[in-house]
Design a protein around this motif. Structure first.
Motif, PDB file in Angstrom:
ATOM      1  N   GLN A 121     -39.559 -30.063 -36.639  1.00  0.00           N
ATOM      2  CA  GLN A 121     -39.842 -28.831 -35.893  1.00  0.00           C
ATOM      3  C   GLN A 121     -41.064 -28.104 -36.441  1.00  0.00           C
ATOM      4  OE1 GLN A 121     -36.145 -26.808 -36.314  1.00  0.00           O
ATOM      5  NE2 GLN A 121     -35.181 -27.823 -34.553  1.00  0.00           N
ATOM      6  N   LEU A 122     -41.120 -27.981 -37.765  1.00  0.00           N
ATOM      7  CA  LEU A 122     -42.239 -27.252 -38.354  1.00  0.00           C
ATOM      8  C   LEU A 122     -43.556 -27.994 -38.123  1.00  0.00           C
ATOM      9  CD1 LEU A 122     -40.589 -25.990 -41.659  1.00  0.00           C
ATOM     10  CD2 LEU A 122     -41.321 -24.599 -39.712  1.00  0.00           C
ATOM     11  N   THR A 123     -43.505 -29.311 -38.167  1.00  0.00           N
ATOM     12  CA  THR A 123     -44.713 -30.091 -37.923  1.00  0.00           C
ATOM     13  C   THR A 123     -45.215 -29.860 -36.497  1.00  0.00           C
ATOM     14  OG1 THR A 123     -43.841 -31.758 -39.414  1.00  0.00           O
ATOM     15  CG2 THR A 123     -45.725 -32.400 -38.074  1.00  0.00           C
ATOM     16  N   ALA A 124     -44.273 -29.764 -35.551  1.00  0.00           N
ATOM     17  CA  ALA A 124     -44.658 -29.517 -34.159  1.00  0.00           C
ATOM     18  C   ALA A 124     -45.223 -28.113 -33.985  1.00  0.00           C
ATOM     19  CB  ALA A 124     -43.456 -29.729 -33.247  1.00  0.00           C
ATOM     20  N   THR A 125     -44.603 -27.130 -34.653  1.00  0.00           N
ATOM     21  CA  THR A 125     -45.041 -25.739 -34.504  1.00  0.00           C
ATOM     22  C   THR A 125     -46.332 -25.447 -35.258  1.00  0.00           C
ATOM     23  OG1 THR A 125     -42.684 -25.337 -34.842  1.00  0.00           O
ATOM     24  CG2 THR A 125     -44.048 -23.422 -34.348  1.00  0.00           C
ATOM     25  N   LEU A 126     -46.522 -26.132 -36.381  1.00  0.00           N
ATOM     26  CA  LEU A 126     -47.667 -25.806 -37.228  1.00  0.00           C
ATOM     27  C   LEU A 126     -48.569 -27.030 -37.407  1.00  0.00           C
ATOM     28  CD1 LEU A 126     -45.626 -23.953 -40.024  1.00  0.00           C
ATOM     29  CD2 LEU A 126     -46.904 -22.884 -38.160  1.00  0.00           C
ATOM     30  N   PRO A 127     -49.263 -27.417 -36.331  1.00  0.00           N
ATOM     31  CA  PRO A 127     -50.036 -28.670 -36.378  1.00  0.00           C
ATOM     32  C   PRO A 127     -51.174 -28.630 -37.398  1.00  0.00           C
ATOM     33  CG  PRO A 127     -50.486 -27.436 -34.362  1.00  0.00           C
ATOM     34  CD  PRO A 127     -49.383 -26.729 -35.040  1.00  0.00           C
ATOM     35  N   ASP A 128     -51.606 -27.431 -37.791  1.00  0.00           N
ATOM     36  CA  ASP A 128     -52.737 -27.365 -38.713  1.00  0.00           C
ATOM     37  C   ASP A 128     -52.340 -27.549 -40.172  1.00  0.00           C
ATOM     38  OD1 ASP A 128     -54.430 -27.000 -36.616  1.00  0.00           O
ATOM     39  OD2 ASP A 128     -54.305 -24.801 -36.704  1.00  0.00           O
ATOM     40  N   LEU A 129     -51.034 -27.466 -40.443  1.00  0.00           N
ATOM     41  CA  LEU A 129     -50.601 -27.589 -41.837  1.00  0.00           C
ATOM     42  C   LEU A 129     -50.182 -29.012 -42.152  1.00  0.00           C
ATOM     43  CD1 LEU A 129     -48.460 -24.375 -42.503  1.00  0.00           C
ATOM     44  CD2 LEU A 129     -50.931 -24.707 -42.651  1.00  0.00           C
ATOM     45  N   LYS A 130     -50.385 -29.391 -43.411  1.00  0.00           N
ATOM     46  CA  LYS A 130     -49.892 -30.686 -43.866  1.00  0.00           C
ATOM     47  C   LYS A 130     -48.498 -30.469 -44.452  1.00  0.00           C
ATOM     48  CE  LYS A 130     -54.355 -32.738 -44.500  1.00  0.00           C
ATOM     49  NZ  LYS A 130     -55.074 -31.412 -44.333  1.00  0.00           N
ATOM     50  N   ILE A 131     -47.536 -31.144 -43.835  1.00  0.00           N
ATOM     51  CA  ILE A 131     -46.144 -30.887 -44.183  1.00  0.00           C
ATOM     52  C   ILE A 131     -45.486 -32.152 -44.717  1.00  0.00           C
ATOM     53  CG2 ILE A 131     -43.903 -30.171 -43.252  1.00  0.00           C
ATOM     54  CD1 ILE A 131     -45.436 -28.494 -41.198  1.00  0.00           C
ATOM     55  N   GLY A 132     -44.826 -32.032 -45.847  1.00  0.00           N
ATOM     56  CA  GLY A 132     -44.130 -33.185 -46.443  1.00  0.00           C
ATOM     57  C   GLY A 132     -42.629 -32.941 -46.473  1.00  0.00           C
ATOM     58  N   LEU A 133     -41.883 -33.994 -46.788  1.00  0.00           N
ATOM     59  CA  LEU A 133     -40.428 -33.912 -46.797  1.00  0.00           C
ATOM     60  C   LEU A 133     -39.870 -34.670 -48.001  1.00  0.00           C
ATOM     61  CD1 LEU A 133     -37.623 -33.478 -45.297  1.00  0.00           C
ATOM     62  CD2 LEU A 133     -38.098 -35.626 -44.117  1.00  0.00           C
ATOM     63  N   VAL A 134     -39.005 -34.031 -48.778  1.00  0.00           N
ATOM     64  CA  VAL A 134     -38.238 -34.781 -49.793  1.00  0.00           C
ATOM     65  C   VAL A 134     -36.754 -34.506 -49.638  1.00  0.00           C
ATOM     66  CG1 VAL A 134     -39.736 -35.169 -51.775  1.00  0.00           C
ATOM     67  CG2 VAL A 134     -38.672 -32.941 -51.481  1.00  0.00           C
ATOM     68  N   HIS A 135     -35.971 -35.557 -49.705  1.00  0.00           N
ATOM     69  CA  HIS A 135     -34.531 -35.365 -49.749  1.00  0.00           C
ATOM     70  C   HIS A 135     -33.879 -36.466 -50.558  1.00  0.00           C
ATOM     71  CE1 HIS A 135     -33.926 -38.513 -46.825  1.00  0.00           C
ATOM     72  NE2 HIS A 135     -34.645 -37.884 -45.910  1.00  0.00           N
ATOM     73  N   GLY A 136     -32.609 -36.271 -50.845  1.00  0.00           N
ATOM     74  CA  GLY A 136     -31.905 -37.118 -51.796  1.00  0.00           C
ATOM     75  C   GLY A 136     -31.716 -38.560 -51.372  1.00  0.00           C
ATOM     76  N   ARG A 137     -31.898 -38.855 -50.080  1.00  0.00           N
ATOM     77  CA  ARG A 137     -31.659 -40.228 -49.645  1.00  0.00           C
ATOM     78  C   ARG A 137     -32.938 -41.059 -49.578  1.00  0.00           C
ATOM     79  NH1 ARG A 137     -26.751 -41.416 -47.255  1.00  0.00           N
ATOM     80  NH2 ARG A 137     -27.651 -42.490 -45.488  1.00  0.00           N
ATOM     81  N   MET A 138     -34.043 -40.437 -50.000  1.00  0.00           N
ATOM     82  CA  MET A 138     -35.272 -41.221 -50.066  1.00  0.00           C
ATOM     83  C   MET A 138     -35.275 -42.030 -51.367  1.00  0.00           C
ATOM     84  SD  MET A 138     -37.799 -38.190 -48.773  1.00  0.00           S
ATOM     85  CE  MET A 138     -39.274 -38.872 -49.484  1.00  0.00           C
ATOM     86  N   THR A 139     -36.061 -43.100 -51.399  1.00  0.00           N
ATOM     87  CA  THR A 139     -36.141 -43.864 -52.643  1.00  0.00           C
ATOM     88  C   THR A 139     -36.882 -43.007 -53.672  1.00  0.00           C
ATOM     89  OG1 THR A 139     -38.289 -44.823 -52.171  1.00  0.00           O
ATOM     90  CG2 THR A 139     -36.370 -45.996 -51.310  1.00  0.00           C
ATOM     91  N   PRO A 140     -36.581 -43.234 -54.941  1.00  0.00           N
ATOM     92  CA  PRO A 140     -37.261 -42.479 -55.999  1.00  0.00           C
ATOM     93  C   PRO A 140     -38.777 -42.563 -55.860  1.00  0.00           C
ATOM     94  CG  PRO A 140     -35.481 -43.769 -56.936  1.00  0.00           C
ATOM     95  CD  PRO A 140     -35.571 -44.149 -55.483  1.00  0.00           C
TER      96      PRO A 140
END
Ligand code: ADP
Ligand code: MG
Length: 688
Positions: free
Chosen positions: A505-524
């Motif tokens: 959602q934030l990526t769609a709303t804020l196209p000018d920002l570079k947005i990353g994601l971290v959560h516990g189910r990603m590989t280390p």
């Protein structure tokens, strides 16, 4: 007669063969007494049928009715969805794992009894994977205990074993009250308490059981806390009998590090570093806890201790609870120590093959003066070389047994390595004395200068758009921000999904920002690389689950939004917020909540607005909740109790402390029996 229960093996029970006995052993269950002390952690009421129309989300219910429709639903995940009806209403039964015959039989079911927990789902109220039967027997006569289980052991099996032991108790084989009889304390004796908890009669208020305040629970909580305290005090006594490595004064390298830091140590850092150095110059092995609020600068104090050890030609091992944190420590320590000619080795679960062998060689040969890692440090093929000091960071993420195990691993020639434990969990002083009764305690009670305070606001999530545009503005001017998605459900899967959705959602709303994601189910690996992008300023906004809670240091980040903040404990909110306000930028923390907010929640969030002092926040949290409310050490992850709760049961601690020391002094046999009963003897713990 009294020792009968702990001298008879589980295999003396009906239905327990070698295979099951082995599985039970994994739960720490060996004898009949162990079964009694494998206590339920909650209860369900299956003594009555609930009308479907009266069900609310979160209720555990037994329902009876018929299936009116049954189809496969195609959503994010394929599932079988059965609509189930009685005369008062309809509810959906959802199965993610199902077979064709199951679908057919459900479709044709004109009568079923189902058991499960109702939750809010895509189809309204739903029960995921209910237990169901077309030919039910009579309803249960008592509340149904739900036990901690392990693979291959069912609830029904554990219930059956507990009932068998209760039946044996009816024949006079009972538990011995250990030590003084604490019956007076709660008005109930050990045998009735245990019986009650495995088989609470119908009509008992399930809510009262949920709070842990029933006299039977309190009776046992007292014993459990006593056993825990005895264990820690015993560890302390035993380790003071052992020799530690006696070091000389810190020398040149130590001074060189301080001189080259580029900042001046705070008075509190100097004081604590001195306390540690003094300990390590004594003859007993150090056991010291360093408490310091987030950002108080514990890492450099740890680095100084490691240098002190290296100057005495020994190795230091540092264990961090997450890969992200271990890697960050590795970078910091390398920056500080490499210029002094010291080598830092690195070990984590993700390190494999040749790279891993290289690191192992550095460790075993002693070429590395400092070893940093995660749990991976425990593995069998890790052989330390003259281990002089074990440092455990963010202790609240580790249990007592891990602390013991790592220390034992370093035992060498009758010498025990020194041990330093660092924690940022701000816990009230009374609790610290119980959680860490085996240790001496230092506090870094001062923050480095030049930090600008964080402005915290409490905002309804209906104003989310404003918040988003605030972020856009700040980020376009060079700020970096965190958006934290908290527990919206107990399940990690759903938490990660929430973070994914928010990031989309934030990526769609804020196209000018570079947005990353971290959560516990990603590989280390993936986690670390996203964190790195954020750290090096290549991302403006990091959407995260609470995996970023512990220790992560990105000084340029000055903005944090926390979703559903009302659902988190204050300790955790404080930890999260500690990720910002680390640089010189003015920092803002926006606590979003979903209205309506209850009085207590409002008061709690206000504490966050008013204070940035972790210890003050912890004390206020305790006051506002008061003992007796669901919460506690479990939430802060401190110690895993079966039943006790350090916060809720804190009123017992003043009595327990002197009692433990008296018992160890005058009645060590009973003390030992009590620790064994609660599976807490130091030997057992270090083997976990
Ligand atoms: P924590 O106690 O939360 O582990 P850290 O050790 O990560 O805190 O320190 C937080 C930040 O403060 C780091 O960037 C560290 O280099 C910096 N720091 C530590 N001590 C001082 C000091 N005395 N003066 C200025 N900055 C410091
Ligand atoms: Mg830290």
């Amino acid at each position: 007669m009294s020792d009968w229960l702990d001298q008879n093996d589980v295999s003396s029970l009906k239905g327990v063969g070698p295979a099951l006995a082995q599985k039970l052993a994994r739960l720490g269950i060996h004898n009949l007494q162990d079964i009694l002390f494998h206590l339920p952690f909650r209860y369900e009421d299956r003594t009555k049928v609930t009308p479907i129309g009266a069900i609310q989300a979160g209720d555990s219910v037994v329902i009876e009715g018929k299936v009116v429709a049954c189809d496969i639903a195609f959503g994010r995940r394929r599932s079988l969805l059965a609509h189930f009806q009685d005369s008062t209403g309809t509810i959906a039964l959802r199965f993610f794992h199902f077979s064709k015959p199951q679908q057919t039989s459900l479709k044709n079911a004109s009568f079923l009894r189902c058991t499960g927990e109702a939750r809010r789902g895509a189809a309204g109220l739903e029960i995921y994977h209910p237990e169901y039967t077309a030919n039910p027997g009579p309803l249960e006569q008592s509340l149904t205990p739900i036990y901690p289980v392990t693979e291959g052991i069912t609830q029904a099996r554990l219930r059956n074993l507990a009932l068998q032991v209760l039946a044996i108790m009816e024949q006079g084989k009972v538990l011995k009250p250990l030590g003084q009889d604490y019956t007076a304390l709660s008005g109930t004796d050990i045998n009735s308490a245990v019986k009650f908890l495995h088989s609470p009669p119908p009509g008992v208020n399930i809510e009262a059981l949920r709070t842990g305040m029933h006299p039977s629970q309190q009776r046992l909580a007292f014993e459990e806390l006593l056993a825990h305290h005895l264990t820690l005090r015993l560890i302390r006594r035993e380790s003071q009998k052992l020799k530690g490595r006696k070091f000389g004064q810190p020398k040149q390298l130590y001074q060189q590090l301080i001189a080259g830091l580029g900042f001046t140590l705070t008075g509190a850092q100097v004081k604590v570093a001195d306390e540690i150095a003094t300990d390590m110059m004594g003859t007993a092995p150090m056991l010291r806890l360093v408490q310091g609020d987030v950002g108080s600068g514990k890492t450099i104090v740890a680095a100084l201790s490691a240098i002190h050890v290296a100057e005495n030609d020994m190795q230091t091992a540092i264990m961090a609870p997450t890969e992200i944190l271990a890697e960050q420590h590795f970078n910091n320590f390398t920056n500080w120590l490499a210029p002094l000619g010291l080598q830092v080795a690195w070990l984590s679960g993700k390190l494999k093959g040749k790279k891993r062998q290289e690191q192992l060689a550095l460790i075993t040969s002693g070429r590395a003066e400092v070893v940093i890692g995660t749990h991976a440090l425990f593995q069998k093929d890790v052989h330390f070389h003259r281990l002089g000091l074990v440092i455990i960071d963010e202790q609240h993420k580790f249990g007592v047994h891990q602390r013991l195990a790592l220390r034992q691993k370093g035992e060498d020639d009758g010498f025990l390595p020194h041990q330093l434990v660092m924690t940022a969990t701000p816990i009230p002083r009374t609790l610290t004395m119980s959680m860490y009764a085996d240790m001496d305690c230092s506090v870094i009670d001062e923050l480095p200068p030049g930090r600008s305070p964080i402005t915290t606001s409490v905002i309804a999530d209906s104003r989310r758009e404003e918040v988003v545009s605030h972020i856009e503005q700040a980020c376009s001017q060079g700020a970096q921000a965190y958006w934290v998605c908290t527990l919206i459900d107990e399940s990690e899967v759903l938490q990660c999904q929430a973070a994914e959705t928010t990031a989309e959602q934030l990526t769609a709303t804020l196209p000018d920002l570079k947005i990353g994601l971290v959560h516990g189910r990603m590989t280390p690996d993936d986690k670390a690389s996203v964190m790195n992008l954020f750290k090096t300023g290549k991302l403006n906004l990091l959407v995260a689950t609470t995996v970023i809670e512990v220790g992560v240091d990105v000084p340029n980040a000055s903005l944090m939004v926390i979703d559903n903040s009302e659902r988190l404990g204050l300790a955790q909110l404080h930890q999260l917020r500690g990720r910002i306000g680390r640089g010189t930028n003015k920092s803002f923390c926006l606590l979003l909540y979903h209205p309506p907010l209850g009085i207590t929640s409002k008061e709690r969030l206000n504490v966050m607005r008013e204070s940035q002092d972790g210890f003050f926040i912890a004390e206020r949290d305790l006051e506002i909740r008061g003992p007796g409310e669901m919460f506690g050490s479990r939430q802060s992850g401190a110690v895993e109790f079966k039943l006790a709760d350090l916060v809720r049961d804190s009123h017992m601690l003043t009595e327990i402390r002197p009692l433990a020391d008296t018992m160890l002094e005058h009645d060590p046999v009973t003390a030992k029996a009590l620790m064994e009963r609660w599976l807490m003897s130091p030997q057992k713990l270090s083997q976990v």
